[in-house]
Design a protein around this motif. Structure first.
Motif, PDB file in Angstrom:
ATOM      1  N   ASN A  43       0.809  -1.221   0.000  1.00  0.00           N
ATOM      2  CA  ASN A  43       0.000   0.000   0.000  1.00  0.00           C
ATOM      3  C   ASN A  43       0.840   1.268   0.000  1.00  0.00           C
ATOM      4  OD1 ASN A  43      -2.406  -1.457   0.114  1.00  0.00           O
ATOM      5  ND2 ASN A  43      -2.367  -1.543   2.345  1.00  0.00           N
ATOM      6  N   HIS A  44       2.163   1.121   0.014  1.00  0.00           N
ATOM      7  CA  HIS A  44       3.004   2.309   0.200  1.00  0.00           C
ATOM      8  C   HIS A  44       4.185   2.365  -0.770  1.00  0.00           C
ATOM      9  CE1 HIS A  44       0.813   3.263   3.889  1.00  0.00           C
ATOM     10  NE2 HIS A  44       0.859   1.973   4.158  1.00  0.00           N
ATOM     11  N   PHE A  45       4.020   1.785  -1.944  1.00  0.00           N
ATOM     12  CA  PHE A  45       5.033   1.968  -2.982  1.00  0.00           C
ATOM     13  C   PHE A  45       5.017   3.414  -3.475  1.00  0.00           C
ATOM     14  CE2 PHE A  45       4.867  -2.745  -3.763  1.00  0.00           C
ATOM     15  CZ  PHE A  45       6.215  -2.971  -3.540  1.00  0.00           C
ATOM     16  N   VAL A  46       6.135   3.847  -4.041  1.00  0.00           N
ATOM     17  CA  VAL A  46       6.256   5.199  -4.597  1.00  0.00           C
ATOM     18  C   VAL A  46       6.204   5.096  -6.110  1.00  0.00           C
ATOM     19  CG1 VAL A  46       7.688   7.261  -4.728  1.00  0.00           C
ATOM     20  CG2 VAL A  46       7.649   5.901  -2.630  1.00  0.00           C
TER      21      VAL A  46
ATOM     22  N   GLN B 280       6.474  10.675  -8.499  1.00  0.00           N
ATOM     23  CA  GLN B 280       6.584  11.182  -7.133  1.00  0.00           C
ATOM     24  C   GLN B 280       8.041  11.333  -6.704  1.00  0.00           C
ATOM     25  OE1 GLN B 280       3.962   8.076  -5.354  1.00  0.00           O
ATOM     26  NE2 GLN B 280       2.806   9.791  -4.497  1.00  0.00           N
ATOM     27  N   LEU B 281       8.938  10.573  -7.317  1.00  0.00           N
ATOM     28  CA  LEU B 281      10.356  10.674  -6.975  1.00  0.00           C
ATOM     29  C   LEU B 281      11.010  11.902  -7.599  1.00  0.00           C
ATOM     30  CD1 LEU B 281      11.446   6.945  -7.377  1.00  0.00           C
ATOM     31  CD2 LEU B 281      11.305   8.235  -5.242  1.00  0.00           C
ATOM     32  N   ILE B 282      10.405  12.431  -8.653  1.00  0.00           N
ATOM     33  CA  ILE B 282      10.978  13.594  -9.336  1.00  0.00           C
ATOM     34  C   ILE B 282      10.549  14.891  -8.664  1.00  0.00           C
ATOM     35  CG2 ILE B 282      11.076  14.850 -11.525  1.00  0.00           C
ATOM     36  CD1 ILE B 282      10.663  12.166 -12.927  1.00  0.00           C
TER      37      ILE B 282
ATOM     38  N   LEU C  52       9.723   1.216  -6.011  1.00  0.00           N
ATOM     39  CA  LEU C  52       8.730   1.235  -7.080  1.00  0.00           C
ATOM     40  C   LEU C  52       7.867  -0.024  -7.055  1.00  0.00           C
ATOM     41  CD1 LEU C  52      11.063   2.488  -9.957  1.00  0.00           C
ATOM     42  CD2 LEU C  52       9.510   3.858  -8.534  1.00  0.00           C
ATOM     43  N   PRO C  53       6.627   0.053  -7.543  1.00  0.00           N
ATOM     44  CA  PRO C  53       5.749  -1.136  -7.549  1.00  0.00           C
ATOM     45  C   PRO C  53       6.321  -2.311  -8.321  1.00  0.00           C
ATOM     46  CG  PRO C  53       4.472   0.860  -7.974  1.00  0.00           C
ATOM     47  CD  PRO C  53       5.914   1.260  -8.009  1.00  0.00           C
ATOM     48  N   VAL C  54       7.193  -2.065  -9.306  1.00  0.00           N
ATOM     49  CA  VAL C  54       7.742  -3.144 -10.109  1.00  0.00           C
ATOM     50  C   VAL C  54       8.608  -4.088  -9.279  1.00  0.00           C
ATOM     51  CG1 VAL C  54       9.824  -1.906 -10.780  1.00  0.00           C
ATOM     52  CG2 VAL C  54       8.854  -3.620 -12.326  1.00  0.00           C
ATOM     53  N   SER C  55       9.041  -3.649  -8.092  1.00  0.00           N
ATOM     54  CA  SER C  55       9.899  -4.482  -7.245  1.00  0.00           C
ATOM     55  C   SER C  55       9.105  -5.409  -6.331  1.00  0.00           C
ATOM     56  CB  SER C  55      10.805  -3.590  -6.392  1.00  0.00           C
ATOM     57  OG  SER C  55      10.034  -2.846  -5.454  1.00  0.00           O
ATOM     58  N   ASP C  56       7.794  -5.471  -6.504  1.00  0.00           N
ATOM     59  CA  ASP C  56       6.958  -6.269  -5.602  1.00  0.00           C
ATOM     60  C   ASP C  56       7.404  -7.729  -5.546  1.00  0.00           C
ATOM     61  OD1 ASP C  56       4.668  -6.732  -3.886  1.00  0.00           O
ATOM     62  OD2 ASP C  56       3.760  -7.746  -5.595  1.00  0.00           O
ATOM     63  N   PHE C  57       7.880  -8.274  -6.661  1.00  0.00           N
ATOM     64  CA  PHE C  57       8.290  -9.685  -6.670  1.00  0.00           C
ATOM     65  C   PHE C  57       9.455  -9.922  -5.718  1.00  0.00           C
ATOM     66  CE2 PHE C  57      11.202  -7.807  -9.651  1.00  0.00           C
ATOM     67  CZ  PHE C  57      12.360  -8.568  -9.572  1.00  0.00           C
TER      68      PHE C  57
ATOM     69  N   GLN D 282       8.104  -2.260   6.266  1.00  0.00           N
ATOM     70  CA  GLN D 282       6.725  -1.752   6.216  1.00  0.00           C
ATOM     71  C   GLN D 282       6.487  -0.763   5.088  1.00  0.00           C
ATOM     72  OE1 GLN D 282       6.034  -0.135  10.123  1.00  0.00           O
ATOM     73  NE2 GLN D 282       5.509  -2.117  10.983  1.00  0.00           N
ATOM     74  N   PHE D 283       7.326   0.263   4.950  1.00  0.00           N
ATOM     75  CA  PHE D 283       7.124   1.298   3.943  1.00  0.00           C
ATOM     76  C   PHE D 283       8.313   1.313   2.984  1.00  0.00           C
ATOM     77  CE2 PHE D 283       5.177   2.873   7.899  1.00  0.00           C
ATOM     78  CZ  PHE D 283       3.863   2.912   7.501  1.00  0.00           C
ATOM     79  N   PRO D 284       8.116   0.979   1.710  1.00  0.00           N
ATOM     80  CA  PRO D 284       9.241   1.034   0.763  1.00  0.00           C
ATOM     81  C   PRO D 284       9.928   2.390   0.711  1.00  0.00           C
ATOM     82  CG  PRO D 284       7.404  -0.173  -0.202  1.00  0.00           C
ATOM     83  CD  PRO D 284       6.900   0.405   1.094  1.00  0.00           C
ATOM     84  N   TRP D 285       9.172   3.478   0.914  1.00  0.00           N
ATOM     85  CA  TRP D 285       9.790   4.796   0.833  1.00  0.00           C
ATOM     86  C   TRP D 285      10.775   5.068   1.974  1.00  0.00           C
ATOM     87  CZ3 TRP D 285       8.496   7.163   5.284  1.00  0.00           C
ATOM     88  CH2 TRP D 285       7.238   6.903   5.852  1.00  0.00           C
TER      89      TRP D 285
END
Length: 398
Positions: free
Chosen positions: A93-96, A100-102, A164-169, A181-184
């Motif tokens: 629920n907390h991917f960036v 948003q990074l720019i 990033l969401p692409v790293s979910d795997f 807990q929070f990727p950011w």
């Protein structure tokens, strides 16, 4: 920065000082999740980058020992808390998202489960992106030589990827990393490494006699940074007291990641309050209680029960560190459905004491911390003694 400075002093001198392990221990105590992240980072750099590995490993172990009184319960007893039973802190629920990074508008809510324009800013900043891009170009020239610049650059790139969401795997494949807990939160590692990466760029440009390019690039970074934050210094609107209070009550409780469930035992999933009559204990079934004495850490009373079916309920949150005795003999405690402490009364008249103590994990953590402090005191004494010892100067004989 203090942690990296401490490691750098060990790397350059190779001598373990009594204060060498303190910075990383303080980092762990300030935020346990960043302690995990930087522990992994420092361990990785020790393997692939740092010299004097033995001294650095000893220093990191002492840091872990100093923080054990906090670290061990935080890691091994977190399942006792309510927040582990809910999905508010689910990392998915907390991917960036890349944009948003720019750049991100400065807002005041915390991290929300969905992309929301009102949530906090996750931007790296234009100047930092410029450092990353130039480092990428330099890395292409130095890819055959594993320098600090290359390692810092790839760790930053990997941290950005993991947000990033692409790293979910990868998050699903590495169960331990979900504890963050929070990727950011990886922004913390990036923020710490970017100044070090810039210093490595400075060193590179000086070595290749490109000082003029370095000056131009540095001035360009300052201009980018000022442009990036220019709008933050111009308020969109001045609020009167009524408008401020209205926004305050709208945002209250939503401006941080802290949650009540982080300190609430998992056996108490609902809000509950003391009984209206003010009693801290009640009897279920037949029985009587008297001589009640109460402190924040201890509760004692005398009870008379005609059978072994009566129970006493103490209106305090159940936690495994609570223990009970009846006439100085240990008896068991258990939680009620709403999380209070409940115990079964023994037949007859008995003196009961319920007190909070340290769990086995907490005792182990305390012992490790004390042991580490003793080692630091021994190192400090050894250093002080060596300074007092007179140095022998060799004298030539005729």
């Amino acid at each position: 920065p203090w942690v990296f400075l401490s490691i750098r002093s060990l790397e350059s001198g190779g001598k373990l000082r009594w204060f060498s392990s303190i910075p990383f221990a303080l980092l762990i105590l300030s935020h346990n999740f960043y302690g995990y992240l930087f522990g992994v980072l420092l361990g990785f750099f020790t393997l692939v980058l740092y010299t004097h590995k033995r001294q650095i490993i000893i220093s990191l172990c002492l840091s872990l020992g100093l923080a054990s009184f906090f670290l061990l319960p935080a890691f091994f007893e977190k399942s006792y808390l309510l927040f582990t039973q809910i999905d508010h802190f689910d990392y998915r629920n907390h991917f960036v998202y890349p944009l948003q990074l720019i750049y991100g508008v400065w807002n005041y809510l915390g991290s929300l489960p969905v992309q929301d324009p009102r949530e906090m800013s996750f931007q790296l900043g234009l100047a930092n992106w410029a450092i990353v891009i130039v480092s990428a170009l330099v890395t292409l020239r130095l890819y055959r030589r594993p320098t600090r610049l290359i390692w810092y650059f790839w760790v930053i790139v990997f941290s950005i990827f993991m947000m990033l969401p692409v790293s979910d795997f990868l998050w699903r494949s590495l169960p331990m990393i979900s504890q963050v807990q929070f990727p950011w939160r990886l922004l913390g590692i990036i923020t710490a490494l970017l100044p070090l990466l810039y210093l490595e760029l400075v060193d590179y440009f000086v070595k290749v006699n490109k000082s003029r390019i370095l000056v131009i690039f540095s001035v360009f970074l300052v201009v980018l940074a000022q442009y990036n934050i220019w709008n933050y210094g111009r308020p969109l609107k001045w609020l009167n007291s009524e408008e401020f209070l209205s926004l305050h009550y709208e945002y209250v409780g939503q401006t941080a990641t802290a949650n009540r469930s982080e300190i609430t035992p998992r056996w108490a999933p609902i809000e509950r309050y003391q009984p209206e009559d003010g009693n801290q204990i009640k009897i279920i079934g037949d029985g009587q209680i008297y001589d009640i004495n109460s402190t924040p850490l201890k509760f004692s009373f005398t009870a008379i029960s005609p059978n072994d079916h009566s129970q006493a309920v103490l209106f305090r949150n159940y936690f495994p560190s609570w223990s009970a005795t009846a006439d100085n003999q240990s008896i068991s405690l258990s939680p009620t459905k709403s999380g209070e402490i409940i115990l079964t009364l023994l037949p007859g008249e008995h003196q009961y004491t319920i007190r909070i103590q340290s769990t086995y994990i907490e005792r182990l953590g305390n012992l490790l911390t004390i042991f580490s402090l003793i080692i630091l005191l021994a190192l400090a004494y050894k250093t002080k003694k060596s300074k007092r010892s007179p140095k022998l100067i060799p004298v030539e004989t005729i």
